[in-house]
Design a protein around this motif. Structure first.
Motif, short mmCIF file in Angstrom:
data_model
loop_
_atom_site.label_atom_id
_atom_site.label_comp_id
_atom_site.label_asym_id
_atom_site.label_seq_id
_atom_site.Cartn_x
_atom_site.Cartn_y
_atom_site.Cartn_z
N GLN A 1 0.84 -1.19 0.00
CA GLN A 1 0.00 0.00 0.00
C GLN A 1 0.88 1.24 0.00
O GLN A 1 1.53 1.56 0.99
N GLN B 1 -3.00 5.45 -1.42
CA GLN B 1 -3.55 4.50 -2.38
C GLN B 1 -4.19 3.31 -1.67
O GLN B 1 -3.97 3.10 -0.48
N GLY B 2 -4.97 2.55 -2.40
CA GLY B 2 -5.47 1.31 -1.86
C GLY B 2 -4.41 0.23 -1.94
O GLY B 2 -3.44 0.35 -2.70
N PRO B 3 -4.53 -0.82 -1.14
CA PRO B 3 -3.55 -1.91 -1.21
C PRO B 3 -3.55 -2.58 -2.57
O PRO B 3 -4.60 -2.69 -3.22
#
Lengths: 117, 110
Positions: free
Chosen positions: A37, A41-43
């Motif tokens: 991640q 941001q998203g993972p």
């Protein structure tokens, strides 16, 4: 323990050094996942284990990244010759059942925050 | 390639408001959709999981809907509280992995 445990919580390394990140999944969980991640941001998926078998490593960004789960429990994510772009939070998750088609939720650890100087 | 988008990116509201967070995905071949909560410096907590055959799930003040054919999900938060402040992530289970959106950062002020 009751949840997924990751260590260390924070890791600072100089560019070029090797690092190893550890994940202890929930006892009895078959599936184990690693995600990366970046800030804000998203993972993003890195790799997936079913017991000791690494069934999907399509998300590993380069051959400097290596993951193992030799006894089907604890997993280690190793990054060789670290670079600044490797700086991120590395999350581990485990799930009771196999991944494909599963409706079992993934349980996440608190992650390891890796900073490469 | 499966992509997940979340709107809005950030939201700041006074407590008590009812909220709607949106999630869209490009490939409808998903097994399920999950909504997660992430607090600063912490991992992800699963809030709701909707199977591909289901239309919605509810837990307390949270309600999530899924329209698989149109590639959309919404998370409804009723009577928001300051303790709801966090980042909310939507993720679809696609093949053997979760594909995440970039999240909605929610702040609820007293």
């Amino acid at each position: 323990g009751a949840g997924v445990s990751q260590s260390p919580r924070y890791k600072v390394a100089k560019r070029g050094q090797d690092v190893a990140l550890r994940c202890d999944p929930i006892s009895g969980h078959v599936s184990l996942f690693w995600y990366q991640q970046a800030l804000g941001q998203g993972p993003e998926f890195l790799t997936y284990f079913q017991n000791e078998a690494q069934l999907d490593k399509s998300g590993l960004p380069s051959d400097r990244f290596f993951a193992e789960r030799p006894e089907g429990s604890v997993s280690t994510l190793k990054i060789q010759r670290t670079q600044q772009e490797d700086s991120a939070v590395y999350l581990c998750a485990s799930s009771f059942s196999v991944a494909t088609g599963s409706n079992q939720p993934q349980h996440f650890g608190d992650g390891t925050r890796l900073s490469i100087l | 390639k499966q992509e997940v988008t979340q709107i809005p990116a950030a939201l700041s509201v006074p407590e008590g408001e009812n909220l709607v967070l949106n999630c869209s995905f490009t490939d409808s071949a998903i097994y399920n959709l999950q909504w997660f909560r992430q607090d600063p410096g912490k991992g992800l907590t699963s809030l709701l999981l909707i199977q591909s055959s289901q239309r919605e799930q509810t837990s307390g003040r949270l309600n999530a809907s899924l329209d698989k054919s149109s590639g959309r999900s919404t998370l409804y938060i009723a009577a928001s509280q300051p303790g709801d402040s966090a980042t909310y992530l939507c993720a679809v289970t696609y093949t053997d992995k979760l594909i995440f959106g970039t999240g909605t950062r929610l702040q609820v002020f007293p």
